[in-house]
Design a protein around this motif. Structure first.
Motif: not given
Length: 270
Positions: A190, A193-194, A197-198
């Motif tokens: 997680a 993945s975060n 996304a950045r």
């Protein structure tokens, strides 16, 4: 990390046929039997010597456990800050000093021991670095080098009473290790993945035969997927992926981890 990189190497066997570098045995002769730690040191020294001023390097170790620590909590302890924070400017002298500091810390690292608190370490990185937070962060990347599977999540929803869900990474997942010893794939995935996304890529490089067996290949592939760094196979051939890994002809991406030993240069590829 001081056990052999390749446990099938006959030069890693002692007179009684036990492996060097394991509990109660002499250290390995690094000229004949590279260890996981010596391999990391050699590869990072080669990489940083060639690319010292091409990026802002920082360093974090895990776990924060001294050799001889015995309790489950001690084996899962993570550092609360970076060993070497990355520089804040792209000035050549600053970049060189940072790369030198990383090299020195790696050369002086004490004998690692303990478990693999990857989730807590990634959380610390997110909190203490500006990864992916500005235009200047373009090209940010995290490289994880580990000889163990992620565990050490005290809040893991699974425990040793559910073996199929726990996917135990320790000798036993009972008592104090009931949750800490279970595979912790969700939390680091997680976080990765975060970061993705950045715009931050996260690479994973496994070390040692153990992480190439059992749960290992799928775990490191899942982490590479979460980090957006599966290895490409543009020609659609398994040969591009290395031994034991295959090319997906639809995605032209390899199975397995982001990096194999010797592939650190890929991190700086466009």
């Amino acid at each position: 990390m001081i056990s052999p990189l390749d446990t099938t190497n006959p030069n890693c066997r002692m007179g009684d046929n036990t492996l060097c570098g394991t509990q109660g045995q002499d250290n390995c002769d690094l000229s004949r039997c590279p260890t996981r730690l010596s391999t990391v040191k050699t590869q990072l020294e080669t990489f940083l010597s060639s690319h010292a001023t091409q990026a802002r390097y920082g360093l974090a170790f895990f776990p924060a456990t001294e050799s001889g620590s015995s309790t489950a909590a001690e084996s899962c302890r993570s550092f609360s800050q970076l060993t070497v924070p990355p520089p804040t400017v792209d000035e050549a002298t600053r970049l060189q000093l940072s790369a030198d500091a990383v090299l020195q810390a790696i050369r002086n690292v004490p004998t690692p021991a303990g478990s693999t608190p990857l989730g807590d370490t990634l959380e610390m990185l997110v909190q203490q670095t500006p990864l992916g937070t500005s235009a200047a962060s373009a090209g940010d990347a995290v490289v994880i080098i580990s000889d163990g599977l992620p565990n050490c999540n005290a809040n893991n929803p699974n425990d040793g009473s559910q073996p199929a869900l726990c996917r135990c990474t320790a000798l036993s997942c009972m008592g104090a290790l009931a949750r800490l010893g279970c595979l912790d794939l969700d939390a680091p995935s997680a976080l990765m993945s975060n970061l993705r996304a950045r715009g931050v890529r996260t690479y994973v490089m496994p070390l040692g035969n153990e992480v190439a067996m059992g749960e290992g290949p799928q775990v490191f592939q899942s982490l590479a997927e979460a980090g957006g760094t599966l290895r490409p196979c543009p020609n659609g051939t398994n040969a591009e992926c290395g031994a034991s890994y295959v090319c997906n002809p639809s995605t032209r991406l390899c199975s397995g981890p982001s990096l194999l030993p010797g592939e650190l240069d890929r991190v700086l590829a466009p």
